[in-house]
Motif scaffolding. Structure first.
Motif, PDB file in Angstrom:
ATOM      1  N   ARG A   1     -62.374  23.969  65.113  1.00 31.42           N
ATOM      2  CA  ARG A   1     -62.969  24.469  63.869  1.00 31.42           C
ATOM      3  C   ARG A   1     -63.923  25.626  64.135  1.00 31.42           C
ATOM      4  O   ARG A   1     -63.999  26.577  63.355  1.00 31.42           O
ATOM      5  N   ALA A   2     -64.668  25.575  65.234  1.00 31.24           N
ATOM      6  CA  ALA A   2     -65.595  26.664  65.575  1.00 31.24           C
ATOM      7  C   ALA A   2     -64.829  27.947  65.876  1.00 31.24           C
ATOM      8  O   ALA A   2     -65.195  29.037  65.416  1.00 31.24           O
ATOM      9  N   ILE A   3     -63.751  27.839  66.632  1.00 28.02           N
ATOM     10  CA  ILE A   3     -62.938  29.020  66.954  1.00 28.02           C
ATOM     11  C   ILE A   3     -62.264  29.556  65.691  1.00 28.02           C
ATOM     12  O   ILE A   3     -62.221  30.768  65.460  1.00 28.02           O
ATOM     13  N   GLU A   4     -61.773  28.668  64.863  1.00 28.47           N
ATOM     14  CA  GLU A   4     -61.122  29.083  63.612  1.00 28.47           C
ATOM     15  C   GLU A   4     -62.101  29.816  62.707  1.00 28.47           C
ATOM     16  O   GLU A   4     -61.779  30.842  62.111  1.00 28.47           O
ATOM     17  N   ALA A   5     -63.338  29.304  62.605  1.00 27.26           N
ATOM     18  CA  ALA A   5     -64.340  29.946  61.755  1.00 27.26           C
ATOM     19  C   ALA A   5     -64.716  31.317  62.291  1.00 27.26           C
ATOM     20  O   ALA A   5     -64.926  32.258  61.524  1.00 27.26           O
ATOM     21  N   ALA A   6     -64.787  31.455  63.620  1.00 25.81           N
ATOM     22  CA  ALA A   6     -65.135  32.752  64.205  1.00 25.81           C
ATOM     23  C   ALA A   6     -64.020  33.775  64.028  1.00 25.81           C
ATOM     24  O   ALA A   6     -64.281  34.978  63.943  1.00 25.81           O
ATOM     25  N   ALA A   7     -62.800  33.309  63.962  1.00 21.33           N
ATOM     26  CA  ALA A   7     -61.667  34.226  63.864  1.00 21.33           C
ATOM     27  C   ALA A   7     -61.396  34.680  62.434  1.00 21.33           C
ATOM     28  O   ALA A   7     -60.748  35.705  62.229  1.00 21.33           O
ATOM     29  N   MET A   8     -61.870  33.930  61.465  1.00 28.35           N
ATOM     30  CA  MET A   8     -61.615  34.282  60.063  1.00 28.35           C
ATOM     31  C   MET A   8     -62.453  35.480  59.656  1.00 28.35           C
ATOM     32  O   MET A   8     -63.606  35.603  60.064  1.00 28.35           O
ATOM     33  N   PRO A   9     -61.898  36.373  58.828  1.00 27.24           N
ATOM     34  CA  PRO A   9     -62.696  37.507  58.358  1.00 27.24           C
ATOM     35  C   PRO A   9     -63.809  37.022  57.423  1.00 27.24           C
ATOM     36  O   PRO A   9     -63.653  36.053  56.694  1.00 27.24           O
ATOM     37  N   LYS A  10     -64.925  37.685  57.485  1.00 28.28           N
ATOM     38  CA  LYS A  10     -66.070  37.343  56.635  1.00 28.28           C
ATOM     39  C   LYS A  10     -65.787  37.809  55.205  1.00 28.28           C
ATOM     40  O   LYS A  10     -65.039  38.753  54.991  1.00 28.28           O
ATOM     41  N   PRO A  11     -66.387  37.159  54.207  1.00 32.08           N
ATOM     42  CA  PRO A  11     -66.174  37.586  52.822  1.00 32.08           C
ATOM     43  C   PRO A  11     -66.588  39.045  52.635  1.00 32.08           C
ATOM     44  O   PRO A  11     -67.644  39.470  53.088  1.00 32.08           O
ATOM     45  N   GLY A  12     -65.743  39.815  52.006  1.00 32.75           N
ATOM     46  CA  GLY A  12     -65.996  41.222  51.765  1.00 32.75           C
ATOM     47  C   GLY A  12     -65.601  42.121  52.921  1.00 32.75           C
ATOM     48  O   GLY A  12     -65.637  43.339  52.807  1.00 32.75           O
ATOM     49  N   GLN A  13     -65.241  41.549  54.046  1.00 33.18           N
ATOM     50  CA  GLN A  13     -64.832  42.347  55.207  1.00 33.18           C
ATOM     51  C   GLN A  13     -63.366  42.741  55.024  1.00 33.18           C
ATOM     52  O   GLN A  13     -62.517  41.889  54.797  1.00 33.18           O
ATOM     53  N   PRO A  14     -63.055  44.050  55.114  1.00 34.39           N
ATOM     54  CA  PRO A  14     -61.651  44.451  54.931  1.00 34.39           C
ATOM     55  C   PRO A  14     -60.795  43.995  56.111  1.00 34.39           C
ATOM     56  O   PRO A  14     -61.239  44.001  57.257  1.00 34.39           O
ATOM     57  N   ARG A  15     -59.601  43.584  55.777  1.00 35.67           N
ATOM     58  CA  ARG A  15     -58.656  43.193  56.836  1.00 35.67           C
ATOM     59  C   ARG A  15     -57.767  44.376  57.121  1.00 35.67           C
ATOM     60  O   ARG A  15     -56.998  44.805  56.278  1.00 35.67           O
ATOM     61  N   THR A  16     -57.871  44.904  58.305  1.00 40.45           N
ATOM     62  CA  THR A  16     -57.023  46.026  58.694  1.00 40.45           C
ATOM     63  C   THR A  16     -56.024  45.535  59.723  1.00 40.45           C
ATOM     64  O   THR A  16     -56.386  44.799  60.646  1.00 40.45           O
ATOM     65  N   PRO A  17     -54.769  45.917  59.563  1.00 39.62           N
ATOM     66  CA  PRO A  17     -53.778  45.487  60.547  1.00 39.62           C
ATOM     67  C   PRO A  17     -54.050  46.162  61.891  1.00 39.62           C
ATOM     68  O   PRO A  17     -54.603  47.262  61.946  1.00 39.62           O
ATOM     69  N   PRO A  18     -53.677  45.512  62.974  1.00 42.70           N
ATOM     70  CA  PRO A  18     -53.897  46.129  64.280  1.00 42.70           C
ATOM     71  C   PRO A  18     -53.056  47.388  64.430  1.00 42.70           C
ATOM     72  O   PRO A  18     -51.954  47.496  63.871  1.00 42.70           O
TER      73      PRO A  18
END
Length: 106
Positions: A37-54
């Motif tokens: 759960r800690a790793i999953e939470a760290a990997a998720m984008p933060k609210p309002g953070q744009p997701r850009t493809p690699p």
């Protein structure tokens, strides 16, 4: 004998919810899921953070030929493939002629 084995397997499947984990197994499962759960939470984008493809730096799929390096898109038939193909078409035409049909083959 076979029936007994099947009944034993079914019995084990039915008993599954009632089998408890050993204390060390339960502790390890708990630790694993906390870390997960800690790793999953760290990997998720933060609210309002744009997701850009690699960014991709490799070749385009349309420029990479399918198959082995140096191969061409069209491979010539070998002699045995041509012989088998001719035998098939001759048999097909003979069967078609025996029922009175006519069909063009490539």
């Amino acid at each position: 004998m076979r029936t007994l084995i099947i009944l034993a397997v079914v019995g084990a499947c039915v008993a599954y919810p009632f089998i408890q984990d050993a204390p060390d197994v339960a502790a390890e499962k708990t630790r694993f899921f906390e870390v997960f759960r800690a790793i999953e939470a760290a990997a998720m984008p933060k609210p309002g953070q744009p997701r850009t493809p690699p960014k991709w730096y490799g070749p385009l799929a349309s420029t990479v030929p399918a198959g082995l390096p140096g191969s061409t898109a069209i491979v010539a038939n070998t002699a045995d493939v041509n012989a088998a193909r001719d035998e098939f078409f001759n048999t097909y035409r003979a069967q078609l002629a025996s029922v009175g049909g006519v069909h063009r083959l490539v």
